[in-house]
Design a protein around this motif. Structure first.
Motif, PDB file in Angstrom:
ATOM      1  N   ALA A  17       0.827  -1.208   0.000  1.00 46.86           N
ATOM      2  CA  ALA A  17       0.000   0.000   0.000  1.00 46.86           C
ATOM      3  C   ALA A  17       0.861   1.258   0.000  1.00 46.86           C
ATOM      4  O   ALA A  17       0.564   2.243  -0.694  1.00 46.86           O
ATOM      5  N   ALA A  18       1.950   1.235   0.785  1.00 47.90           N
ATOM      6  CA  ALA A  18       2.853   2.387   0.814  1.00 47.90           C
ATOM      7  C   ALA A  18       3.517   2.597  -0.543  1.00 47.90           C
ATOM      8  O   ALA A  18       3.649   3.741  -1.011  1.00 47.90           O
ATOM      9  N   LEU A  19       3.919   1.508  -1.184  1.00 48.86           N
ATOM     10  CA  LEU A  19       4.547   1.629  -2.503  1.00 48.86           C
ATOM     11  C   LEU A  19       3.553   2.140  -3.549  1.00 48.86           C
ATOM     12  O   LEU A  19       3.909   2.947  -4.413  1.00 48.86           O
ATOM     13  N   LEU A  20       2.300   1.684  -3.466  1.00 50.12           N
ATOM     14  CA  LEU A  20       1.289   2.164  -4.391  1.00 50.12           C
ATOM     15  C   LEU A  20       1.012   3.655  -4.186  1.00 50.12           C
ATOM     16  O   LEU A  20       0.826   4.395  -5.159  1.00 50.12           O
ATOM     17  N   ALA A  21       0.974   4.080  -2.932  1.00 49.54           N
ATOM     18  CA  ALA A  21       0.761   5.502  -2.660  1.00 49.54           C
ATOM     19  C   ALA A  21       1.922   6.338  -3.195  1.00 49.54           C
ATOM     20  O   ALA A  21       1.724   7.416  -3.764  1.00 49.54           O
ATOM     21  N   LEU A  22       3.145   5.823  -3.022  1.00 52.92           N
ATOM     22  CA  LEU A  22       4.312   6.535  -3.540  1.00 52.92           C
ATOM     23  C   LEU A  22       4.294   6.581  -5.065  1.00 52.92           C
ATOM     24  O   LEU A  22       4.610   7.618  -5.674  1.00 52.92           O
ATOM     25  N   ALA A  23       3.912   5.466  -5.692  1.00 51.93           N
ATOM     26  CA  ALA A  23       3.828   5.437  -7.151  1.00 51.93           C
ATOM     27  C   ALA A  23       2.765   6.409  -7.659  1.00 51.93           C
ATOM     28  O   ALA A  23       2.955   7.080  -8.681  1.00 51.93           O
ATOM     29  N   ALA A  24       1.643   6.478  -6.943  1.00 49.73           N
ATOM     30  CA  ALA A  24       0.588   7.403  -7.346  1.00 49.73           C
ATOM     31  C   ALA A  24       1.053   8.851  -7.238  1.00 49.73           C
ATOM     32  O   ALA A  24       0.693   9.694  -8.073  1.00 49.73           O
ATOM     33  N   ALA A  25       1.859   9.150  -6.215  1.00 51.63           N
ATOM     34  CA  ALA A  25       2.369  10.513  -6.058  1.00 51.63           C
ATOM     35  C   ALA A  25       3.240  10.927  -7.236  1.00 51.63           C
ATOM     36  O   ALA A  25       3.283  12.102  -7.609  1.00 51.63           O
ATOM     37  N   PHE A  26       3.959   9.963  -7.833  1.00 46.84           N
ATOM     38  CA  PHE A  26       4.776  10.255  -9.004  1.00 46.84           C
ATOM     39  C   PHE A  26       3.964  10.187 -10.289  1.00 46.84           C
ATOM     40  O   PHE A  26       4.241  10.926 -11.248  1.00 46.84           O
ATOM     41  N   ALA A  27       2.968   9.301 -10.347  1.00 52.98           N
ATOM     42  CA  ALA A  27       2.233   9.075 -11.588  1.00 52.98           C
ATOM     43  C   ALA A  27       1.205  10.161 -11.865  1.00 52.98           C
ATOM     44  O   ALA A  27       0.970  10.517 -13.024  1.00 52.98           O
ATOM     45  N   LEU A  28       0.575  10.708 -10.830  1.00 54.32           N
ATOM     46  CA  LEU A  28      -0.469  11.697 -11.043  1.00 54.32           C
ATOM     47  C   LEU A  28       0.028  12.944 -11.768  1.00 54.32           C
ATOM     48  O   LEU A  28      -0.636  13.415 -12.709  1.00 54.32           O
ATOM     49  N   PRO A  29       1.175  13.533 -11.376  1.00 52.77           N
ATOM     50  CA  PRO A  29       1.653  14.698 -12.154  1.00 52.77           C
ATOM     51  C   PRO A  29       1.943  14.361 -13.605  1.00 52.77           C
ATOM     52  O   PRO A  29       1.665  15.174 -14.500  1.00 52.77           O
ATOM     53  N   LEU A  30       2.498  13.175 -13.863  1.00 52.33           N
ATOM     54  CA  LEU A  30       2.764  12.781 -15.247  1.00 52.33           C
ATOM     55  C   LEU A  30       1.468  12.569 -16.019  1.00 52.33           C
ATOM     56  O   LEU A  30       1.364  12.933 -17.200  1.00 52.33           O
ATOM     57  N   LEU A  31       0.480  11.979 -15.349  1.00 51.62           N
ATOM     58  CA  LEU A  31      -0.815  11.782 -15.991  1.00 51.62           C
ATOM     59  C   LEU A  31      -1.471  13.117 -16.308  1.00 51.62           C
ATOM     60  O   LEU A  31      -2.052  13.303 -17.385  1.00 51.62           O
ATOM     61  N   TRP A  32      -1.383  14.067 -15.371  1.00 47.54           N
ATOM     62  CA  TRP A  32      -1.918  15.410 -15.619  1.00 47.54           C
ATOM     63  C   TRP A  32      -1.219  16.056 -16.800  1.00 47.54           C
ATOM     64  O   TRP A  32      -1.851  16.709 -17.651  1.00 47.54           O
ATOM     65  N   LEU A  33       0.096  15.851 -16.903  1.00 54.41           N
ATOM     66  CA  LEU A  33       0.869  16.441 -17.994  1.00 54.41           C
ATOM     67  C   LEU A  33       0.398  15.908 -19.349  1.00 54.41           C
ATOM     68  O   LEU A  33       0.194  16.672 -20.301  1.00 54.41           O
ATOM     69  N   LEU A  34       0.197  14.598 -19.425  1.00 58.24           N
ATOM     70  CA  LEU A  34      -0.229  13.997 -20.686  1.00 58.24           C
ATOM     71  C   LEU A  34      -1.643  14.423 -21.065  1.00 58.24           C
ATOM     72  O   LEU A  34      -1.921  14.767 -22.219  1.00 58.24           O
ATOM     73  N   LEU A  35      -2.557  14.396 -20.088  1.00 58.78           N
ATOM     74  CA  LEU A  35      -3.951  14.729 -20.388  1.00 58.78           C
ATOM     75  C   LEU A  35      -4.127  16.222 -20.671  1.00 58.78           C
ATOM     76  O   LEU A  35      -4.873  16.604 -21.584  1.00 58.78           O
ATOM     77  N   SER A  36      -3.430  17.060 -19.922  1.00 65.75           N
ATOM     78  CA  SER A  36      -3.586  18.508 -20.110  1.00 65.75           C
ATOM     79  C   SER A  36      -3.008  18.982 -21.435  1.00 65.75           C
ATOM     80  O   SER A  36      -3.479  19.977 -21.995  1.00 65.75           O
ATOM     81  N   SER A  37      -1.994  18.276 -21.933  1.00 58.22           N
ATOM     82  CA  SER A  37      -1.409  18.680 -23.213  1.00 58.22           C
ATOM     83  C   SER A  37      -2.392  18.493 -24.364  1.00 58.22           C
ATOM     84  O   SER A  37      -2.233  19.114 -25.422  1.00 58.22           O
ATOM     85  N   LEU A  38      -3.403  17.657 -24.167  1.00 58.05           N
ATOM     86  CA  LEU A  38      -4.415  17.395 -25.203  1.00 58.05           C
ATOM     87  C   LEU A  38      -5.725  18.114 -24.928  1.00 58.05           C
ATOM     88  O   LEU A  38      -6.712  17.908 -25.645  1.00 58.05           O
ATOM     89  N   ASP A  39      -5.742  18.956 -23.885  1.00 59.20           N
ATOM     90  CA  ASP A  39      -6.964  19.637 -23.475  1.00 59.20           C
ATOM     91  C   ASP A  39      -6.767  21.146 -23.612  1.00 59.20           C
ATOM     92  O   ASP A  39      -5.905  21.727 -22.954  1.00 59.20           O
ATOM     93  N   GLY A  91     -12.528  16.270 -22.890  1.00 59.26           N
ATOM     94  CA  GLY A  91     -13.739  15.907 -23.614  1.00 59.26           C
ATOM     95  C   GLY A  91     -13.540  15.880 -25.112  1.00 59.26           C
ATOM     96  O   GLY A  91     -14.151  15.069 -25.815  1.00 59.26           O
ATOM     97  N   ASN A  92     -12.689  16.788 -25.616  1.00 62.99           N
ATOM     98  CA  ASN A  92     -12.420  16.850 -27.051  1.00 62.99           C
ATOM     99  C   ASN A  92     -10.904  16.944 -27.255  1.00 62.99           C
ATOM    100  O   ASN A  92     -10.378  18.044 -27.452  1.00 62.99           O
ATOM    101  N   PRO A  93     -10.203  15.819 -27.208  1.00 64.21           N
ATOM    102  CA  PRO A  93      -8.735  15.862 -27.324  1.00 64.21           C
ATOM    103  C   PRO A  93      -8.301  16.459 -28.662  1.00 64.21           C
ATOM    104  O   PRO A  93      -8.897  16.190 -29.710  1.00 64.21           O
ATOM    105  N   SER A  94      -7.250  17.277 -28.595  1.00 66.78           N
ATOM    106  CA  SER A  94      -6.717  17.884 -29.812  1.00 66.78           C
ATOM    107  C   SER A  94      -5.246  18.203 -29.600  1.00 66.78           C
ATOM    108  O   SER A  94      -4.734  18.163 -28.480  1.00 66.78           O
ATOM    109  N   LEU A  95      -4.586  18.542 -30.705  1.00 61.70           N
ATOM    110  CA  LEU A  95      -3.171  18.902 -30.678  1.00 61.70           C
ATOM    111  C   LEU A  95      -2.984  20.414 -30.788  1.00 61.70           C
ATOM    112  O   LEU A  95      -1.898  20.876 -31.164  1.00 61.70           O
ATOM    113  N   ASP A  96      -4.019  21.179 -30.443  1.00 60.13           N
ATOM    114  CA  ASP A  96      -3.937  22.635 -30.560  1.00 60.13           C
ATOM    115  C   ASP A  96      -2.868  23.218 -29.648  1.00 60.13           C
ATOM    116  O   ASP A  96      -2.219  24.212 -29.996  1.00 60.13           O
TER     117      ASP A  96
END
Length: 280
Positions: free
Chosen positions: A19-41, A52-57
């Motif tokens: 559980a501790a390792l998963l929490a630590l992994a989530a702490a690192f993964a969430l910013p990267l996930l935000w980076l990937l999703l926000s770049s398309l939003d 809702g409408n991914p694009s490369l704008d």
């Protein structure tokens, strides 16, 4: 019952560790996930959400000479030159420290290691004044020289530890064949410690690539600023931030470091493998 109790206790400990390792992994993964999703939003904010409408704008908006290409080229020139200078100086400094024994070797190494603990902000005011006096302010080569100097102490320490793993008998054999000391260093020692040089190169380049404060202080012309400083332009006045374009630029900004690692990562897996070099 005791055995069952031990099994249950070990199971609880393992679950807690997982559980501790998963929490630590989530702490690192969430910013990267935000980076990937926000770049398309195009309407990205601080929330992690699927667009809702991914694009490369966002990528199209930052894919310009002024925003991306010129700062990235400046970063490559600045960090590449500083990295090359750091590695060369670290090799030349580590060789005598590794091969010659003296009472001053250990105090010198400890002094070198201590200099890495000094915060860069503590020396920037006198460095800025010195650069103004010697006319190095707002110059790429002057900034690269200071970046290499700031990164050199730890590079020397790392390089010396890697060089200690090269057997001296190989150098003695080369000297017997008539090789000079520079030839021994270039043709015997460095090829055998290739993974060590690779590690120092990657570490130095990554540390320099993400350096914001030094170029921000020493470079004044906008057309000479590296990407680590130009990223500051995405933060507007009154706290407004263009999150989508910031995320897209951040992905482009991290690409050279990832490519560098991918290209030379295969040299890191083999280790030194010097055992067979001293046989026969």
């Amino acid at each position: 019952m005791r055995v069952l109790g031990r099994v249950r206790r070990r199971t609880r400990e393992r679950l807690a560790a997982d559980a501790a390792l998963l929490a630590l992994a989530a702490a690192f993964a969430l910013p990267l996930l935000w980076l990937l999703l926000s770049s398309l939003d195009t309407e990205a904010d601080l929330r992690v959400r699927v667009p809702g409408n991914p694009s490369l704008d966002n990528f199209s908006a930052v894919w310009t000479d002024e925003i991306t290409f010129t700062p990235m080229l400046n970063s490559l020139v600045l960090c590449g030159g500083a990295t090359a200078l750091t590695v060369v100086c670290a090799v030349l400094a580590a060789y005598p420290l590794s091969r010659y024994r003296s009472r001053l070797t250990r105090p010198y190494l400890l002094t070198v290691l201590f200099t890495t603990c000094l915060p860069i902000t503590a020396v920037m005011v006198p460095v800025y004044g010195l650069f103004v006096q010697v006319d190095l302010i707002d110059t790429v080569y002057g900034t690269a020289l200071f970046l290499a100097t700031a990164q050199l102490p730890f590079a020397i320490w790392l390089m010396k530890n890697f060089m200690d793993g090269v057997p001296r008998v190989l150098e003695e054999a080369a000297w017997t064949d008539g090789a000079s000391m520079p030839q021994t260093l270039g043709r015997v020692v460095l090829p055998l410690m290739g993974p060590g040089v690779t590690v120092v190169t990657i570490y130095t380049f990554i540390m320099l690539w993400g350096n914001f404060f030094v170029p921000f202080m020493l470079l004044l012309s906008p057309d000479r600023l590296p990407a680590s400083v130009s990223i500051f332009t995405f933060f507007g006045n009154y706290g407004s931030v263009v999150y989508g374009e910031l995320a897209a630029f951040s992905l482009l900004y991290s690409t050279p470091v990832l490519l560098l690692y991918v290209v030379i990562a295969q040299r890191l897996g083999g280790g030194f493998a010097l055992g067979g070099a001293v046989k026969g």
